[in-house]
Write a protein that holds these residues in place. Structure first.
Motif, mmCIF file in Angstrom:
data_model
loop_
_atom_site.group_PDB
_atom_site.id
_atom_site.type_symbol
_atom_site.label_atom_id
_atom_site.label_comp_id
_atom_site.label_asym_id
_atom_site.label_seq_id
_atom_site.Cartn_x
_atom_site.Cartn_y
_atom_site.Cartn_z
ATOM 1 N N ALA A 1 0.832 -1.206 0.000
ATOM 2 C CA ALA A 1 0.000 0.000 0.000
ATOM 3 C C ALA A 1 0.867 1.257 0.000
ATOM 4 O O ALA A 1 0.576 2.232 -0.708
ATOM 5 N N ILE A 2 1.932 1.251 0.782
ATOM 6 C CA ILE A 2 2.849 2.395 0.805
ATOM 7 C C ILE A 2 3.478 2.597 -0.568
ATOM 8 O O ILE A 2 3.545 3.720 -1.087
ATOM 9 N N ALA A 3 3.953 1.516 -1.173
ATOM 10 C CA ALA A 3 4.591 1.622 -2.491
ATOM 11 C C ALA A 3 3.616 2.148 -3.534
ATOM 12 O O ALA A 3 3.963 3.003 -4.364
ATOM 13 N N LEU A 4 2.387 1.655 -3.494
ATOM 14 C CA LEU A 4 1.375 2.121 -4.442
ATOM 15 C C LEU A 4 1.079 3.602 -4.226
ATOM 16 O O LEU A 4 0.972 4.379 -5.182
ATOM 17 N N ALA A 5 0.963 4.019 -2.968
ATOM 18 C CA ALA A 5 0.674 5.418 -2.667
ATOM 19 C C ALA A 5 1.813 6.339 -3.100
ATOM 20 O O ALA A 5 1.579 7.438 -3.602
ATOM 21 N N LEU A 6 3.051 5.896 -2.914
ATOM 22 C CA LEU A 6 4.201 6.746 -3.220
ATOM 23 C C LEU A 6 4.529 6.779 -4.706
ATOM 24 O O LEU A 6 4.951 7.819 -5.234
ATOM 25 N N PHE A 7 4.352 5.657 -5.394
ATOM 26 C CA PHE A 7 4.872 5.547 -6.756
ATOM 27 C C PHE A 7 3.824 5.228 -7.822
ATOM 28 O O PHE A 7 4.156 5.191 -9.006
ATOM 29 N N GLY A 8 2.592 5.003 -7.424
ATOM 30 C CA GLY A 8 1.552 4.733 -8.401
ATOM 31 C C GLY A 8 1.667 3.352 -9.018
ATOM 32 O O GLY A 8 2.343 2.466 -8.502
ATOM 33 N N GLY A 9 0.976 3.173 -10.146
ATOM 34 C CA GLY A 9 0.933 1.863 -10.782
ATOM 35 C C GLY A 9 -0.353 1.152 -10.416
ATOM 36 O O GLY A 9 -1.339 1.761 -10.002
ATOM 37 N N SER A 10 -0.342 -0.170 -10.528
ATOM 38 C CA SER A 10 -1.525 -0.959 -10.189
ATOM 39 C C SER A 10 -1.277 -1.713 -8.885
ATOM 40 O O SER A 10 -0.128 -2.030 -8.553
ATOM 41 N N PRO A 11 -2.325 -2.017 -8.139
ATOM 42 C CA PRO A 11 -2.142 -2.769 -6.884
ATOM 43 C C PRO A 11 -1.415 -4.101 -7.085
ATOM 44 O O PRO A 11 -0.577 -4.486 -6.268
ATOM 45 N N MET A 12 -1.702 -4.812 -8.176
ATOM 46 C CA MET A 12 -1.081 -6.114 -8.388
ATOM 47 C C MET A 12 0.417 -6.006 -8.663
ATOM 48 O O MET A 12 1.164 -6.953 -8.429
ATOM 49 N N GLU A 13 0.872 -4.855 -9.173
ATOM 50 C CA GLU A 13 2.315 -4.666 -9.388
ATOM 51 C C GLU A 13 3.083 -4.688 -8.073
ATOM 52 O O GLU A 13 4.252 -5.066 -8.044
ATOM 53 N N TRP A 14 2.434 -4.265 -7.017
ATOM 54 C CA TRP A 14 3.114 -4.116 -5.723
ATOM 55 C C TRP A 14 2.766 -5.217 -4.733
ATOM 56 O O TRP A 14 3.410 -5.345 -3.688
ATOM 57 N N THR A 15 1.745 -6.003 -5.032
ATOM 58 C CA THR A 15 1.244 -6.987 -4.074
ATOM 59 C C THR A 15 1.795 -8.368 -4.392
ATOM 60 O O THR A 15 1.638 -8.867 -5.507
ATOM 61 N N GLY A 16 2.435 -8.984 -3.397
ATOM 62 C CA GLY A 16 3.019 -10.302 -3.585
ATOM 63 C C GLY A 16 2.493 -11.306 -2.584
ATOM 64 O O GLY A 16 1.629 -10.992 -1.749
ATOM 65 N N PRO A 17 3.027 -12.522 -2.603
ATOM 66 C CA PRO A 17 2.480 -13.601 -1.775
ATOM 67 C C PRO A 17 2.718 -13.449 -0.285
ATOM 68 O O PRO A 17 2.006 -14.047 0.516
ATOM 69 N N GLY A 18 3.742 -12.669 0.117
ATOM 70 C CA GLY A 18 4.010 -12.530 1.544
ATOM 71 C C GLY A 18 4.281 -13.873 2.183
ATOM 72 O O GLY A 18 5.239 -14.574 1.834
ATOM 73 N N THR A 19 3.405 -14.275 3.095
ATOM 74 C CA THR A 19 3.588 -15.554 3.779
ATOM 75 C C THR A 19 3.155 -16.749 2.940
ATOM 76 O O THR A 19 3.201 -17.885 3.418
ATOM 77 N N GLY A 20 2.699 -16.496 1.694
ATOM 78 C CA GLY A 20 2.360 -17.612 0.822
ATOM 79 C C GLY A 20 0.968 -17.590 0.240
ATOM 80 O O GLY A 20 0.500 -18.628 -0.247
ATOM 81 N N VAL A 21 0.289 -16.433 0.254
ATOM 82 C CA VAL A 21 -1.052 -16.396 -0.342
ATOM 83 C C VAL A 21 -0.946 -16.420 -1.862
ATOM 84 O O VAL A 21 0.019 -15.927 -2.446
ATOM 85 N N LYS A 22 -1.930 -17.014 -2.505
ATOM 86 C CA LYS A 22 -1.929 -17.102 -3.962
ATOM 87 C C LYS A 22 -3.359 -17.226 -4.461
ATOM 88 O O LYS A 22 -4.308 -17.371 -3.678
ATOM 89 N N GLY A 23 -3.512 -17.156 -5.774
ATOM 90 C CA GLY A 23 -4.832 -17.305 -6.375
ATOM 91 C C GLY A 23 -5.783 -16.202 -5.940
ATOM 92 O O GLY A 23 -5.441 -15.022 -5.907
ATOM 93 N N GLU A 24 -7.002 -16.569 -5.578
ATOM 94 C CA GLU A 24 -8.015 -15.602 -5.166
ATOM 95 C C GLU A 24 -7.587 -14.856 -3.902
ATOM 96 O O GLU A 24 -7.902 -13.679 -3.730
ATOM 97 N N ALA A 25 -6.858 -15.535 -3.020
ATOM 98 C CA ALA A 25 -6.388 -14.868 -1.799
ATOM 99 C C ALA A 25 -5.433 -13.727 -2.140
ATOM 100 O O ALA A 25 -5.449 -12.670 -1.496
#
Length: 361
Positions: free
Chosen positions: A191-215
């Protein structure tokens, strides 16, 4: 002449201080008057490097890192006798929205593991010879759900900034590694990266602890909702940190700023620590000149973020653990850089010809 006599060094203890801020305005003022690199130490490093018994540039980036360390420590040669790894832990309100594969209770459990010596960062600190400190920040009181408004009040973010400042300014180490623990904090970082640099949410959002697919898609929607709810009138990176960050991210920002004041070079770990530091850079360009990025995290947004900050990671090992693990590992590279620069003989000392035969002819 003893080799040490060639070296410039400032008075020991000159950078020790205690810094506390009472408001974000005071923290902004602190950022407005940051010290720069030490020109004399940088010049001494630049003068010594070509004299060392090796072809010019043959140690690659180690040469640059040795010079960077000297400039930001304000002494030549740089020393890394004292390396401190500071891990900050916090809990996030958005964890309740199902953005992580693990429950928020894991944050406190991992803090206990750090303190018991059982985590990866403990082993890496032992291997590298680094001191580890762990600071848990109100784990029983998560930040607010940032999809409905700011994650923290001003008092909360200032308290966390001060927790980070205190870790560095009261007893500065030779280098600082920063790390974190906090379930859902990759959501905050995205969220911080998106707010500071723009783009799309999916560009900045990754699996973290292992979420994937719909999660993972749900996590990206939470990131987007948080930015929509908070950034219409955010004046700078510090407000972005307050509204979308967590206590551990704010403490990292405080530690990075405190390190700059105390002339302590900083090693940023991965995505979360880099996002926290990016808020400083957004508030005051140049705030991260005393920082290097430890490694290229496998978290997909990290590479984009590092590029936006004009940095280049030291290591690329496919790591994404957090907890300062990559930063501590990279501190070993910094130790090697400093040791080579300070300990190698010069051509004159070793009696080695310093020019190829073709040049001498």
């Amino acid at each position: 002449m003893d080799r040490a006599e060639h070296f410039h060094s400032p008075a020991e203890g000159a950078s020790k201080m205690s810094v506390t801020v009472r408001s974000l305005a005071e923290f902004r003022a602190l950022l407005s008057d940051l010290p720069g690199p030490d020109a004399e130490a940088a010049a001494a490093a630049a003068a010594r490097e070509p004299q060392l018994t090796k072809p010019p540039g043959s140690l690659g980036r180690l040469e640059d890192l040795a010079a960077w360390l000297a400039a930001w420590q304000g002494r030549h040669p740089a020393r890394l006798d004292s390396v401190r790894a500071c891990v900050f832990a916090g809990n996030h309100g958005v964890a309740a929205l199902g953005v992580s594969a693990f429950p928020a209770s894991v944050t406190a459990q991992m803090v206990a593991n750090f303190k018991a010596g059982g985590a990866a960062v403990n082993q890496l600190c032992r291997a590298v010879g680094a001191e580890l400190t762990v600071t848990a920040l109100d784990l029983d009181r998560p930040t607010a759900d940032f999809t409905k408004g700011p994650a923290m009040t001003e008092d909360e973010v200032v308290a966390a900034l001060n927790a980070g400042l205190e870790q560095v300014t009261t007893a500065p180490p030779d280098a600082l590694c920063v790390g974190e623990m906090g379930i859902a904090n990759t959501t905050s970082a995205a969220a911080i990266a998106l707010a500071l640099f723009g783009g799309s949410p999916m560009e900045w959002t990754g699996p973290g602890t292992g979420v994937k697919g719909e999660a993972l898609s749900h996590k990206a929607r939470v990131v987007a909702d948080g930015v929509t709810a908070n950034t219409a009138d955010a004046p700078d990176g510090l407000e972005v940190l307050r509204r979308l960050g967590g206590r551990e991210l704010a403490a990292i920002a405080g530690a990075v700023a405190g390190a700059r004041l105390a002339r302590v070079p900083v090693v940023l770990d991965g995505y979360i620590t880099t996002a926290a530091a990016a808020c400083l850079e957004a508030a005051r360009p140049g705030s991260l000149d005393h920082c290097v990025v430890a490694h290229a995290s496998a978290e997909p947004g990290h590479g984009r973020l590092v590029e936006k900050l004009g940095k280049r990671a030291i290591l690329d090992l496919g790591m994404r653990l957090g907890e300062g693990s990559g930063a501590v590992l990279a501190a070993g590279v910094l130790k090697a850089a400093a040791a080579c620069h300070a300990g190698m003989a010069t051509f004159a000392e070793a009696g080695v010809a310093d020019k190829p035969a073709a040049e001498e002819a």
